[in-house]
Scaffold this motif. Sequence first.
Motif, PDB file in Angstrom:
ATOM      1  N   GLN A 160       0.821  -1.199   0.000  1.00  0.00           N
ATOM      2  CA  GLN A 160       0.000   0.000   0.000  1.00  0.00           C
ATOM      3  C   GLN A 160       0.854   1.247   0.000  1.00  0.00           C
ATOM      4  O   GLN A 160       1.860   1.345   0.672  1.00  0.00           O
ATOM      5  N   ASP A 161       0.429   2.230  -0.770  1.00  0.00           N
ATOM      6  CA  ASP A 161       1.105   3.524  -0.800  1.00  0.00           C
ATOM      7  C   ASP A 161       0.657   4.343   0.405  1.00  0.00           C
ATOM      8  O   ASP A 161      -0.499   4.250   0.817  1.00  0.00           O
ATOM      9  N   PRO A 162       1.541   5.171   1.008  1.00  0.00           N
ATOM     10  CA  PRO A 162       1.130   5.980   2.163  1.00  0.00           C
ATOM     11  C   PRO A 162      -0.060   6.881   1.887  1.00  0.00           C
ATOM     12  O   PRO A 162      -0.807   7.226   2.799  1.00  0.00           O
ATOM     13  N   CYS A 163      -0.263   7.258   0.625  1.00  0.00           N
ATOM     14  CA  CYS A 163      -1.381   8.139   0.285  1.00  0.00           C
ATOM     15  C   CYS A 163      -2.727   7.420   0.234  1.00  0.00           C
ATOM     16  O   CYS A 163      -3.784   8.070   0.229  1.00  0.00           O
ATOM     17  N   ASP A 164      -2.720   6.093   0.176  1.00  0.00           N
ATOM     18  CA  ASP A 164      -3.963   5.357  -0.033  1.00  0.00           C
ATOM     19  C   ASP A 164      -4.983   5.579   1.077  1.00  0.00           C
ATOM     20  O   ASP A 164      -6.185   5.475   0.837  1.00  0.00           O
ATOM     21  N   SER A 165      -4.516   5.862   2.280  1.00  0.00           N
ATOM     22  CA  SER A 165      -5.431   6.049   3.400  1.00  0.00           C
ATOM     23  C   SER A 165      -5.784   7.518   3.625  1.00  0.00           C
ATOM     24  O   SER A 165      -6.467   7.844   4.598  1.00  0.00           O
ATOM     25  N   LYS A 166      -5.346   8.397   2.737  1.00  0.00           N
ATOM     26  CA  LYS A 166      -5.538   9.840   2.924  1.00  0.00           C
ATOM     27  C   LYS A 166      -6.698  10.380   2.087  1.00  0.00           C
ATOM     28  O   LYS A 166      -7.055   9.813   1.051  1.00  0.00           O
ATOM     29  N   ASN A 167      -7.255  11.511   2.533  1.00  0.00           N
ATOM     30  CA  ASN A 167      -8.110  12.297   1.660  1.00  0.00           C
ATOM     31  C   ASN A 167      -7.208  12.999   0.651  1.00  0.00           C
ATOM     32  O   ASN A 167      -6.207  13.612   1.035  1.00  0.00           O
ATOM     33  N   ARG A 168      -7.557  12.921  -0.624  1.00  0.00           N
ATOM     34  CA  ARG A 168      -6.693  13.489  -1.665  1.00  0.00           C
ATOM     35  C   ARG A 168      -7.453  14.534  -2.475  1.00  0.00           C
ATOM     36  O   ARG A 168      -8.633  14.362  -2.790  1.00  0.00           O
ATOM     37  N   PHE A 169      -6.736  15.585  -2.811  1.00  0.00           N
ATOM     38  CA  PHE A 169      -7.357  16.719  -3.496  1.00  0.00           C
ATOM     39  C   PHE A 169      -7.581  16.402  -4.966  1.00  0.00           C
ATOM     40  O   PHE A 169      -6.663  15.990  -5.683  1.00  0.00           O
ATOM     41  N   GLN A 170      -8.824  16.620  -5.409  1.00  0.00           N
ATOM     42  CA  GLN A 170      -9.172  16.410  -6.814  1.00  0.00           C
ATOM     43  C   GLN A 170      -9.433  17.774  -7.444  1.00  0.00           C
ATOM     44  O   GLN A 170     -10.523  18.330  -7.347  1.00  0.00           O
ATOM     45  N   SER A 171      -8.421  18.299  -8.095  1.00  0.00           N
ATOM     46  CA  SER A 171      -8.496  19.652  -8.648  1.00  0.00           C
ATOM     47  C   SER A 171      -9.569  19.777  -9.717  1.00  0.00           C
ATOM     48  O   SER A 171     -10.165  20.850  -9.883  1.00  0.00           O
ATOM     49  N   SER A 172      -9.858  18.695 -10.433  1.00  0.00           N
ATOM     50  CA  SER A 172     -10.853  18.752 -11.509  1.00  0.00           C
ATOM     51  C   SER A 172     -12.266  19.012 -10.972  1.00  0.00           C
ATOM     52  O   SER A 172     -13.154  19.416 -11.723  1.00  0.00           O
ATOM     53  N   LYS A 173     -12.470  18.799  -9.680  1.00  0.00           N
ATOM     54  CA  LYS A 173     -13.780  19.003  -9.071  1.00  0.00           C
ATOM     55  C   LYS A 173     -13.940  20.383  -8.445  1.00  0.00           C
ATOM     56  O   LYS A 173     -14.972  20.673  -7.839  1.00  0.00           O
ATOM     57  N   SER A 174     -12.902  21.240  -8.557  1.00  0.00           N
ATOM     58  CA  SER A 174     -12.975  22.583  -7.978  1.00  0.00           C
ATOM     59  C   SER A 174     -13.045  23.628  -9.078  1.00  0.00           C
ATOM     60  O   SER A 174     -12.146  23.717  -9.929  1.00  0.00           O
ATOM     61  N   GLN A 216      -1.773  29.796  -2.535  1.00  0.00           N
ATOM     62  CA  GLN A 216      -0.925  28.771  -3.129  1.00  0.00           C
ATOM     63  C   GLN A 216      -0.671  27.681  -2.090  1.00  0.00           C
ATOM     64  O   GLN A 216      -0.492  27.967  -0.907  1.00  0.00           O
ATOM     65  N   PHE A 217      -0.676  26.434  -2.521  1.00  0.00           N
ATOM     66  CA  PHE A 217      -0.457  25.316  -1.602  1.00  0.00           C
ATOM     67  C   PHE A 217       0.177  24.163  -2.363  1.00  0.00           C
ATOM     68  O   PHE A 217       0.191  24.130  -3.600  1.00  0.00           O
ATOM     69  N   GLY A 218       0.695  23.216  -1.617  1.00  0.00           N
ATOM     70  CA  GLY A 218       1.355  22.079  -2.221  1.00  0.00           C
ATOM     71  C   GLY A 218       0.423  20.899  -2.425  1.00  0.00           C
ATOM     72  O   GLY A 218      -0.407  20.593  -1.565  1.00  0.00           O
ATOM     73  N   GLN A 219       0.537  20.253  -3.589  1.00  0.00           N
ATOM     74  CA  GLN A 219      -0.206  19.037  -3.896  1.00  0.00           C
ATOM     75  C   GLN A 219       0.806  17.905  -3.997  1.00  0.00           C
ATOM     76  O   GLN A 219       1.542  17.789  -4.982  1.00  0.00           O
ATOM     77  N   ALA A 220       0.875  17.100  -2.954  1.00  0.00           N
ATOM     78  CA  ALA A 220       1.905  16.068  -2.871  1.00  0.00           C
ATOM     79  C   ALA A 220       1.571  14.874  -3.753  1.00  0.00           C
ATOM     80  O   ALA A 220       0.465  14.335  -3.694  1.00  0.00           O
ATOM     81  N   THR A 221       2.535  14.473  -4.551  1.00  0.00           N
ATOM     82  CA  THR A 221       2.388  13.277  -5.371  1.00  0.00           C
ATOM     83  C   THR A 221       3.088  12.082  -4.744  1.00  0.00           C
ATOM     84  O   THR A 221       2.891  10.945  -5.162  1.00  0.00           O
ATOM     85  N   LYS A 222       3.886  12.351  -3.724  1.00  0.00           N
ATOM     86  CA  LYS A 222       4.570  11.277  -2.992  1.00  0.00           C
ATOM     87  C   LYS A 222       4.854  11.767  -1.573  1.00  0.00           C
ATOM     88  O   LYS A 222       5.351  12.880  -1.390  1.00  0.00           O
ATOM     89  N   ILE A 223       4.512  10.935  -0.581  1.00  0.00           N
ATOM     90  CA  ILE A 223       4.797  11.277   0.810  1.00  0.00           C
ATOM     91  C   ILE A 223       5.537  10.111   1.459  1.00  0.00           C
ATOM     92  O   ILE A 223       5.461   8.971   0.991  1.00  0.00           O
ATOM     93  N   ALA A 224       6.243  10.400   2.536  1.00  0.00           N
ATOM     94  CA  ALA A 224       7.057   9.388   3.193  1.00  0.00           C
ATOM     95  C   ALA A 224       6.204   8.300   3.828  1.00  0.00           C
ATOM     96  O   ALA A 224       5.068   8.542   4.260  1.00  0.00           O
ATOM     97  N   ASP A 225       6.741   7.096   3.901  1.00  0.00           N
ATOM     98  CA  ASP A 225       6.052   5.981   4.538  1.00  0.00           C
ATOM     99  C   ASP A 225       5.701   6.300   5.983  1.00  0.00           C
ATOM    100  O   ASP A 225       4.740   5.755   6.529  1.00  0.00           O
ATOM    101  N   PHE A 226       6.477   7.167   6.600  1.00  0.00           N
ATOM    102  CA  PHE A 226       6.276   7.503   8.005  1.00  0.00           C
ATOM    103  C   PHE A 226       4.895   8.104   8.261  1.00  0.00           C
ATOM    104  O   PHE A 226       4.358   8.017   9.356  1.00  0.00           O
ATOM    105  N   PHE A 227       4.277   8.721   7.230  1.00  0.00           N
ATOM    106  CA  PHE A 227       2.960   9.327   7.389  1.00  0.00           C
ATOM    107  C   PHE A 227       1.817   8.325   7.229  1.00  0.00           C
ATOM    108  O   PHE A 227       0.651   8.656   7.464  1.00  0.00           O
ATOM    109  N   ALA A 228       2.128   7.106   6.819  1.00  0.00           N
ATOM    110  CA  ALA A 228       1.093   6.178   6.346  1.00  0.00           C
ATOM    111  C   ALA A 228      -0.007   5.907   7.362  1.00  0.00           C
ATOM    112  O   ALA A 228      -1.188   5.934   7.028  1.00  0.00           O
TER     113      ALA A 228
END
Length: 420
Positions: free
Chosen positions: A139-153, A193-205
């Motif tokens: 599993q990727d660390p991002c899989d359990s996160k809420n993720r921003f969908q820019s196409s919906k804004s 302006q804000f950051g949209q992370a495409t990869k985060i450390a395993d430590f956040f998982a």
Amino acid sequence: MKALLVLLALWATVEAEMVRIPLQRIESMRERLIKKGEWRKIEENRSSKLFTGSQIGYDYTDTEYIGLVNIGTPAQTFRVILDTGSADLWIPDSSCGGIPGCQDYCNHMPPVDCPSFCNATACCPYSLLYKGPAVRAQQDPCDSKNRFQSSKSSTYVKDGTSFSIQYGTGSAIGFLGKDLICLGNSSVCNTQQFGQATKIADFFANQPLDGIFGMGWPTLSVTKTTPLLFNLMPKLDQPIFTVYLDERGPSAQGAPASLFTYGAFDSVNCNSQISYVPLSAQTYWQFPIQGVSAGTFTRQKTYQVISDTGTSLIGAPQDVSDGIAQALGATYDPWMGAYKLPCGSTPADILLTINGNTFKINYKQYFIMLGNECVVGIFPMSSGGFGPSWILGDPWIRAYCNVYDMKNARIGFAQAKHSQ
């Protein structure tokens, strides 16, 4: 410790606003690793250059309090660390990790079984109905996160500039965008302006948070972006924010606790007398202390310290932390990486001298239960000769509400009110 119920309140005027955001307490990664005896490994792997250049010098997985931000139109909600030790806002992008909107188990289910339990068209790219890439090994660390969908804004504007932020325990990498951002469910909002992370450390998982909301000074920003709170100053009643952290004890897991108040002093949870001290640097919320004592230990020396909501303990130079622990009767446990005391102990106050005034930190604020063990909430640290040598984390802020004055470059302290 008796819990104190904290309610959301919002005051609005025609041209200026103040807002209070309730927080939730979560068990920090430090707590979990200390229980497992794995924290020492993290300490040994910390870089000696944590305070150099643009590197953020804090272990954000130590945080115990998170809040909400809403991004986009319509709003997408994210759980973030409200962190005075950094100055950038980032959340995971929809391109980070697995397929947004699909259960995590769909990403790992055998191809023949996936269509029976998941949406075969949208969530089963590895099924027999779809010739997609091979199944990811883990599993990727991002899989359990809420993720921003820019196409919906409808208010989103893409920037595309890449960013990379390195923390003591990992990193976040991605690109910048711009959209409407609001503090919680309030009307205190700004296009930012804000950051949209495409990869985060395993430590956040395994942490129940999505990203980080930096509340430090603009010069601390890795992305060279003016932080949200500094952009919002004209919209606030006062150019300040107040942090109050409640005492909930080891049983509190996800319950409403503590308050960040934007645009006003929190007179409900904090005593009215505020002691201000000018900042010694406008990067972190940094100021000097002139000494520390606990029991028989005394050290009269000027240190540079920072107020950091993103660290769950107090960090001090090792000779000081060792001296305090010894005076309190605590012993260092190398397996846990912490100073232990028998549970039920009532160790002496830790006293700090700031701007000629003495501030007491009672054991109720710094004595912490971890499973069946109890530890003094202080850890040894080294600045490597750069920057501040102390981190005054959550035990300090539980004892004193911290008032962050963005206009006058100062920080204030007021005795926190607790139910007992």
